[in-house]
Motif scaffolding. Structure first.
Motif, PDB file in Angstrom:
ATOM      1  N   GLN A  21      16.906 -37.791  -8.383  1.00 60.38           N
ATOM      2  CA  GLN A  21      16.841 -37.687  -9.838  1.00 60.38           C
ATOM      3  C   GLN A  21      15.389 -37.996 -10.203  1.00 60.38           C
ATOM      4  OE1 GLN A  21      18.784 -40.726 -12.161  1.00 60.38           O
ATOM      5  NE2 GLN A  21      19.076 -39.375 -13.901  1.00 60.38           N
ATOM      6  N   LYS A  24      18.502 -52.681  -6.411  1.00 56.73           N
ATOM      7  CA  LYS A  24      19.566 -53.687  -6.642  1.00 56.73           C
ATOM      8  C   LYS A  24      20.746 -53.457  -5.712  1.00 56.73           C
ATOM      9  CE  LYS A  24      21.524 -51.169 -10.536  1.00 56.73           C
ATOM     10  NZ  LYS A  24      21.977 -51.195 -11.900  1.00 56.73           N
ATOM     11  N   PRO A  65      25.513 -42.680  -7.544  1.00 53.84           N
ATOM     12  CA  PRO A  65      24.203 -42.697  -8.178  1.00 53.84           C
ATOM     13  C   PRO A  65      23.534 -44.057  -7.984  1.00 53.84           C
ATOM     14  CG  PRO A  65      25.971 -42.592  -9.823  1.00 53.84           C
ATOM     15  CD  PRO A  65      26.613 -42.790  -8.494  1.00 53.84           C
ATOM     16  N   VAL A  66      22.310 -44.030  -7.495  1.00 54.50           N
ATOM     17  CA  VAL A  66      21.570 -45.282  -7.259  1.00 54.50           C
ATOM     18  C   VAL A  66      20.139 -45.163  -7.800  1.00 54.50           C
ATOM     19  CG1 VAL A  66      22.927 -45.999  -5.247  1.00 54.50           C
ATOM     20  CG2 VAL A  66      20.945 -44.533  -4.904  1.00 54.50           C
ATOM     21  N   ALA A  67      19.959 -44.274  -8.780  1.00 53.26           N
ATOM     22  CA  ALA A  67      18.598 -43.982  -9.240  1.00 53.26           C
ATOM     23  C   ALA A  67      18.164 -44.849 -10.424  1.00 53.26           C
ATOM     24  CB  ALA A  67      18.487 -42.497  -9.606  1.00 53.26           C
ATOM     25  N   GLY A  68      19.031 -45.731 -10.907  1.00 51.74           N
ATOM     26  CA  GLY A  68      18.686 -46.558 -12.071  1.00 51.74           C
ATOM     27  C   GLY A  68      17.583 -47.558 -11.744  1.00 51.74           C
ATOM     28  N   LEU A  69      16.981 -48.105 -12.777  1.00 47.49           N
ATOM     29  CA  LEU A  69      15.833 -48.994 -12.602  1.00 47.49           C
ATOM     30  C   LEU A  69      16.223 -50.448 -12.338  1.00 47.49           C
ATOM     31  CD1 LEU A  69      13.564 -47.548 -15.427  1.00 47.49           C
ATOM     32  CD2 LEU A  69      13.327 -47.210 -12.955  1.00 47.49           C
ATOM     33  N   GLY A  70      17.449 -50.809 -12.647  1.00 47.71           N
ATOM     34  CA  GLY A  70      17.902 -52.179 -12.383  1.00 47.71           C
ATOM     35  C   GLY A  70      17.161 -53.226 -13.194  1.00 47.71           C
ATOM     36  N   THR A  71      16.864 -52.919 -14.454  1.00 46.18           N
ATOM     37  CA  THR A  71      16.040 -53.839 -15.257  1.00 46.18           C
ATOM     38  C   THR A  71      16.750 -55.169 -15.545  1.00 46.18           C
ATOM     39  OG1 THR A  71      16.843 -52.747 -17.247  1.00 46.18           O
ATOM     40  CG2 THR A  71      14.717 -52.026 -16.414  1.00 46.18           C
ATOM     41  N   ARG A  72      18.106 -55.167 -15.539  1.00 40.92           N
ATOM     42  CA  ARG A  72      18.821 -56.427 -15.816  1.00 40.92           C
ATOM     43  C   ARG A  72      18.595 -57.442 -14.709  1.00 40.92           C
ATOM     44  NH1 ARG A  72      24.655 -54.621 -16.047  1.00 40.92           N
ATOM     45  NH2 ARG A  72      23.768 -52.885 -14.906  1.00 40.92           N
ATOM     46  N   GLY A 107      26.810 -47.421  -7.801  1.00 37.59           N
ATOM     47  CA  GLY A 107      26.214 -48.155  -6.679  1.00 37.59           C
ATOM     48  C   GLY A 107      26.125 -49.652  -6.873  1.00 37.59           C
ATOM     49  N   ASP A 108      26.461 -50.143  -8.058  1.00 37.23           N
ATOM     50  CA  ASP A 108      26.387 -51.595  -8.274  1.00 37.23           C
ATOM     51  C   ASP A 108      27.720 -52.160  -8.759  1.00 37.23           C
ATOM     52  OD1 ASP A 108      26.374 -50.366 -10.717  1.00 37.23           O
ATOM     53  OD2 ASP A 108      24.653 -51.441 -11.514  1.00 37.23           O
ATOM     54  N   PRO A 130      14.746 -41.206 -14.807  1.00 37.28           N
ATOM     55  CA  PRO A 130      15.996 -41.916 -15.107  1.00 37.28           C
ATOM     56  C   PRO A 130      16.533 -41.540 -16.479  1.00 37.28           C
ATOM     57  CG  PRO A 130      14.118 -43.398 -15.380  1.00 37.28           C
ATOM     58  CD  PRO A 130      13.553 -42.069 -14.960  1.00 37.28           C
ATOM     59  N   LEU A 131      17.115 -40.339 -16.559  1.00 41.24           N
ATOM     60  CA  LEU A 131      17.570 -39.819 -17.860  1.00 41.24           C
ATOM     61  C   LEU A 131      18.992 -40.214 -18.194  1.00 41.24           C
ATOM     62  CD1 LEU A 131      15.976 -36.234 -17.725  1.00 41.24           C
ATOM     63  CD2 LEU A 131      15.096 -38.273 -18.859  1.00 41.24           C
ATOM     64  N   GLY A 132      19.604 -41.027 -17.329  1.00 46.30           N
ATOM     65  CA  GLY A 132      20.962 -41.489 -17.629  1.00 46.30           C
ATOM     66  C   GLY A 132      21.959 -41.119 -16.543  1.00 46.30           C
ATOM     67  N   LEU A 133      23.116 -41.791 -16.591  1.00 50.35           N
ATOM     68  CA  LEU A 133      24.148 -41.581 -15.568  1.00 50.35           C
ATOM     69  C   LEU A 133      24.656 -40.137 -15.569  1.00 50.35           C
ATOM     70  CD1 LEU A 133      26.124 -42.635 -13.451  1.00 50.35           C
ATOM     71  CD2 LEU A 133      27.569 -43.478 -15.307  1.00 50.35           C
TER      72      LEU A 133
END
Ligand code: UTP
Length: 293
Positions: free
Chosen positions: A103, A26, A9-16, A130-131, A106-109
């Motif tokens: 996805q 990211k 999964p690489v669909a997260g927003l990477g806000t950190r 993915g990170d 971004p509704l979660g892992l």
């Protein structure tokens, strides 16, 4: 039951990792000489995985392009007689068969994994975040597949963390199993409030999952942070069948976190065949000369 497919999964927003991740995924940030995601795909390939399913979102096309053949670049490198470099670049696109699914939100892992259900079908599969990078002699995914060949049930990779950090992780509780470094899971909770668990076993970004997880995910309601949490679905799966936690051999780096990313660059840099020695000398020099004022 062979593990043939892996979901990344690489669909997260990477806000950190903002602002670095405003326009760049990211997973495409570089560790020494290649993007984070390439190390993860290479781990999957070295573990015998035959197909990768990327769960992507808007703005992540650089990841798909990285594993695709670049006709223009290949032609330019040939013209300039850069044969070795050309081969290295083409090898990336020949690493493995890649499929992408989207996805939409971004509704979660948990939701991201569920999105891959039609490509995975009715067989156990691997998940690699993915990170999340693991530096080890035997690839972490391969260690887990070896255990799967013995137990034939879901496995989550874990590492021990200081008790004052358990609230940052999914935590598992369980009973020791006869097999080395293996625990049979009895309970798990996502980011438990301090003092609510006695376990220091934190879930990291490597899982082997039985396909029953998809049915469970389809009815899992949003949990911690308003997201559909994989940990909640895993807990439901433990009620139906056995699940194991495996304390992998190696060091894990959370490359989606600034400090974890810096540590990963140093760890991989120090092990690099051409750069390691010079980096070691440089680190000693700068550390000795460092003046915080
Ligand atoms: P993270 O929480 O580490 O990723 O999720 P994030 O949401 O991108 O990062 P921050 O917290 O905002 O900085 C773990 C993995 O799950 C994926 C992420 O891409 C990452 O690989 N993920 C997460 C999805 O694919 N979809 C989601 O809805 C959430």
């Amino acid at each position: 039951m062979k593990i043939r497919k892996a979901v990344i999964p690489v669909a997260g927003l990477g806000t950190r990792f903002l602002p670095a991740t405003k326009a760049i995924p990211k997973e495409m940030l570089t560790i020494v000489d290649r993007p984070t995601i390439q190390y993860i795909v290479e781990e999957a390939v070295a573990s015998g995985i035959e197909q990768i399913v990327f769960v992507t979102s808007e703005g992540k096309s650089a990841i798909e392009n990285h594993f695709d053949y670049n006709f223009h670049l290949d032609a330019v490198l040939k013209e300039k007689n850069k044969v070795t470099l050309g081969e290295e670049i083409n090898n990336i696109s020949n690493l493995i068969d890649v499929v992408s699914v989207r996805q939409k939100k971004p509704l979660g892992l948990g939701h991201a994994i569920w999105t891959a259900r039609n490509v995975i079908g009715d067989e156990p599969f691997m998940v690699l975040l993915g990170d999340d990078m693991v530096l080890s002699q035997v690839p972490c995914a391969k260690q887990m597949i070896s255990l799967f060949e013995q137990v034939g049930e879901s496995i989550v990779a874990i590492q021990r963390v200081p008790m004052n950090q358990t609230h940052q992780y999914g935590i598992v509780e369980g009973e020791d199993d006869d097999r080395e470094r293996t625990v049979r899971i009895t309970r798990m909770v996502e980011k438990p409030a301090p003092g609510t668990t006695e376990s220091d076993m934190a879930i990291i970004g490597r899982y082997i999952l039985m396909p029953d997880i998809f049915n469970i995910l389809s009815t899992t309601t949003p949990g911690h942070g308003g997201e559909i949490q994989l940990t909640d679905a895993l807990l439901a799966l433990t009620k139906k069948r056995a699940m194991y936690a495996y304390e992998f051999q190696g060091t894990r780096y959370d490359a989606g976190d600034k400090m974890g990313y810096l540590k990963a660059i140093i760890a991989y840099g120090l092990r690099h065949p051409d750069l390691g020695q010079s980096l070691r000398e440089h680190l000693l020099e700068v550390t000795a000369a460092y003046d915080p004022s």
